[in-house]
Design a protein around this motif. Structure first.
Motif, PDB file in Angstrom:
ATOM      1  N   VAL A  85      -2.810   7.517  -7.552  1.00  0.00           N
ATOM      2  CA  VAL A  85      -3.075   8.957  -7.497  1.00  0.00           C
ATOM      3  C   VAL A  85      -1.920   9.734  -6.868  1.00  0.00           C
ATOM      4  O   VAL A  85      -2.059  10.906  -6.560  1.00  0.00           O
ATOM      5  CB  VAL A  85      -4.401   9.247  -6.739  1.00  0.00           C
ATOM      6  CG1 VAL A  85      -5.588   8.741  -7.522  1.00  0.00           C
ATOM      7  CG2 VAL A  85      -4.375   8.640  -5.340  1.00  0.00           C
ATOM      8  N   ASN A  86      -0.784   9.054  -6.642  1.00  0.00           N
ATOM      9  CA  ASN A  86       0.390   9.787  -6.141  1.00  0.00           C
ATOM     10  C   ASN A  86       1.650   9.094  -6.652  1.00  0.00           C
ATOM     11  O   ASN A  86       1.609   7.924  -7.053  1.00  0.00           O
ATOM     12  CB  ASN A  86       0.372   9.852  -4.601  1.00  0.00           C
ATOM     13  CG  ASN A  86       0.134   8.485  -3.994  1.00  0.00           C
ATOM     14  OD1 ASN A  86       0.928   7.571  -4.186  1.00  0.00           O
ATOM     15  ND2 ASN A  86      -0.982   8.336  -3.286  1.00  0.00           N
ATOM     16  N   PRO A  87       2.789   9.815  -6.653  1.00  0.00           N
ATOM     17  CA  PRO A  87       4.028   9.230  -7.194  1.00  0.00           C
ATOM     18  C   PRO A  87       4.471   7.972  -6.449  1.00  0.00           C
ATOM     19  O   PRO A  87       5.074   7.083  -7.044  1.00  0.00           O
ATOM     20  CB  PRO A  87       5.047  10.358  -7.033  1.00  0.00           C
ATOM     21  CG  PRO A  87       4.220  11.605  -7.030  1.00  0.00           C
ATOM     22  CD  PRO A  87       2.944  11.245  -6.335  1.00  0.00           C
ATOM     23  N   TYR A  88       4.177   7.877  -5.161  1.00  0.00           N
ATOM     24  CA  TYR A  88       4.554   6.661  -4.419  1.00  0.00           C
ATOM     25  C   TYR A  88       3.889   5.435  -5.045  1.00  0.00           C
ATOM     26  O   TYR A  88       4.561   4.458  -5.414  1.00  0.00           O
ATOM     27  CB  TYR A  88       4.158   6.811  -2.944  1.00  0.00           C
ATOM     28  CG  TYR A  88       4.204   5.515  -2.176  1.00  0.00           C
ATOM     29  CD1 TYR A  88       5.400   4.823  -2.007  1.00  0.00           C
ATOM     30  CD2 TYR A  88       3.042   4.969  -1.618  1.00  0.00           C
ATOM     31  CE1 TYR A  88       5.443   3.614  -1.310  1.00  0.00           C
ATOM     32  CE2 TYR A  88       3.078   3.777  -0.916  1.00  0.00           C
ATOM     33  CZ  TYR A  88       4.273   3.098  -0.771  1.00  0.00           C
ATOM     34  OH  TYR A  88       4.312   1.910  -0.092  1.00  0.00           O
ATOM     35  N   GLY A  89       2.547   5.497  -5.199  1.00  0.00           N
ATOM     36  CA  GLY A  89       1.816   4.362  -5.780  1.00  0.00           C
ATOM     37  C   GLY A  89       2.266   4.111  -7.215  1.00  0.00           C
ATOM     38  O   GLY A  89       2.418   2.958  -7.640  1.00  0.00           O
ATOM     39  N   ALA A  90       2.521   5.193  -7.953  1.00  0.00           N
ATOM     40  CA  ALA A  90       2.935   5.046  -9.353  1.00  0.00           C
ATOM     41  C   ALA A  90       4.304   4.369  -9.432  1.00  0.00           C
ATOM     42  O   ALA A  90       4.544   3.521 -10.296  1.00  0.00           O
ATOM     43  CB  ALA A  90       2.980   6.422 -10.023  1.00  0.00           C
ATOM     44  N   SER A  91       5.208   4.725  -8.506  1.00  0.00           N
ATOM     45  CA  SER A  91       6.551   4.134  -8.558  1.00  0.00           C
ATOM     46  C   SER A  91       6.474   2.628  -8.279  1.00  0.00           C
ATOM     47  O   SER A  91       7.183   1.833  -8.897  1.00  0.00           O
ATOM     48  CB  SER A  91       7.493   4.830  -7.556  1.00  0.00           C
ATOM     49  OG  SER A  91       7.154   4.509  -6.229  1.00  0.00           O
TER      50      SER A  91
END
Ligand SMILES: NC(=O)c1ccc[n+]([C@@H]2O[C@H](COP(=O)([O-])OP(=O)(O)OC[C@H]3O[C@@H](n4cnc5c(N)ncnc54)[C@H](O)[C@@H]3O)[C@@H](O)[C@H]2O)c1
Length: 403
Positions: free
Chosen positions: A137-143
């Motif tokens: 649910v955020n770019p950190y986790g997605a990256s």
């Protein structure tokens, strides 16, 4: 065995460097010191370099022969990733791809990657197994999830193997008390609580007290940084047999924010932790707890220090001894020399171990130092030898601190 520890000067990296040395593995740190600290890896070979510069990586691999790589380097703040997503995809994804390229070129075939519970997104079941859907649910986790995907694809076609360790909330500090968590822009719960106790912050804010949890605050899974570090060494051991997968690292026990504050208040005694209640923050799930079945079966991992009191005692030992983080390091060296003797003395005086036990633990410590392994607090030997329980170790540490 020689391991390149990328991001080794950071919080979890430096604790893993410490465990490598204790186990006779030679670590070489590669770090750009964007959030890391030189003092945390004193006495260790360091290559100052940036993952985003392939030339730095190439020269690190050309000048050394590594058996494996631990990859901790990343930008790792969820709120910052929401503000600056491009930075997160650049540093975390492009940086990791550069590293993998350099490993393929150099023929280094084993990689342990620091992933995160943030790859899952909102929990659909608790505790969360590795088979839980991954919808960050955020770019950190997605990256981080993108890096996992990339590794999975690349490892199918090349002689490269990886294990991605998905940490839940890393916390605590080395038992020696001389390394710990020190981030300039600290966002983690336990350091913030202790900064409040030390008067470095006026107030600790609880975000959300109306969740559907027993006391209304969020529940998280805290895992001791030394247990995480040890899991990296186990991952190397089993990688050839069990390659190319993600493994959770959590204690499988959830504690609410209020419980952590309450226990921290007990740990800091008379110091005051002022608390203020705030509205919920967007994107904070009520409960995050890991299933650690896979870590236990695949890695043979058994967390030894991840009970909340031990996490808090060790974290407090670090923060109290270093209220300004690494900026205030260096003055405890002479004191540390006497630590072993004193520790054994207190353990015996409290009646937790006999004088013979102290001698046995000292002999074991000496054997390890003789074969070139770094110093480990006597209490850790006693714990591993089954002479002490974690609660007895905590009691001894307290006496030791207050002597
Ligand atoms: N701390 C946690 O609770 C937690 C939880 C889940 C996952 N993780 C992951 O674990 C890893 C380590 O976390 P941490 O808390 O120790 O973070 P940290 O910021 O303390 O350590 C990261 C290290 O990487 C270095 N680094 C960053 N970008 C770099 C680059 N481009 N080139 C070279 N070095 C670079 C930094 O200087 C720092 O020393 C991160 O990948 C993070 O995403 C941490």
């Amino acid at each position: 065995m020689k391991v390149l520890v990328v991001g080794g000067a950071g919080y979890i990296g430096s604790h893993t460097v410490r465990e490598c040395r204790r186990s006779g593995i030679e670590p070489v740190v590669f770090d750009n010191f964007s959030t890391g600290n030189r003092e945390s890896v004193a006495g260790v070979e360091v290559i100052e370099g940036d993952l985003l510069d392939p030339r730095n990586l190439r020269s690190a691999f050309e000048n050394n022969t590594f058996d494996a790589v631990f990859h901790f380097a990343a930008s790792a703040s969820v709120p910052e990733s929401v503000q600056k997503p491009e930075l997160y995809y650049h540093n975390n994804v492009a940086g990791s791809l550069n590293l993998v390229h350099a490993m393929l070129e150099a023929g280094v075939e084993r990689l342990v990657f620091s992933s995160t519970a943030a790859t899952y997104g909102d929990p659909e079941e608790v505790p969360m197994p590795e088979t839980h859907p991954t919808r960050p649910v955020n770019p950190y986790g997605a990256s981080k999830l993108l890096v996992e995907r990339m590794l999975s694809d690349i490892c199918e076609k090349h002689p490269l193997r990886y294990i991605a360790l998905r940490y839940f909330n890393a916390a605590g500090a080395d038992l020696s008390g001389d390394i710990g968590e020190d981030h300039a822009d600290e966002g983690h719960l336990i350091p913030l609580i202790f900064y409040t106790a030390l008067g470095k912050r006026k107030i600790f804010k609880i975000f959300g007290t109306d969740y559907d949890t027993p006391d209304g605050s969020c529940i998280r899974d805290f895992v001791h940084v030394t247990d995480i570090a040890k899991a990296h060494l186990l991952a190397l051991e089993v990688m050839d047999e069990h390659p190319n997968q993600a493994i959770n690292l959590g204690s499988s026990t959830g504690y609410s924010v209020r419980e952590v504050i309450e226990e921290s208040q007990r740990v800091v005694g008379d110091l005051k932790i002022a608390v203020e209640e705030e509205a919920r923050r967007e994107g904070d799930p009520p409960v995050l707890v890991a299933s650690s079945d896979r870590a236990r079966t695949v890695l043979g991992w058994k967390p030894q220090l991840s009970e909340l009191p031990m996490i808090l005692e060790t974290a407090w030992r670090w923060h109290r001894g270093h209220p300004n983080g690494y900026a205030g390091s260096g003055k405890r060296t002479a004191e540390n020399e006497k630590s072993t003797e004193l520790f054994g003395d207190i353990a015996a005086r409290l009646g937790h171990v006999s004088d013979e036990d102290v001698v046995r633990a000292l002999e074991r410590q000496k054997e390890e130092v003789d074969i070139g392994h770094a110093h480990k607090l006597l209490g850790m030997h006693m714990l591993e030898m089954g002479l002490l329980s974690t609660s007895q170790l905590i009691e001894i540490l307290k006496y030791y601190e207050n002597r």
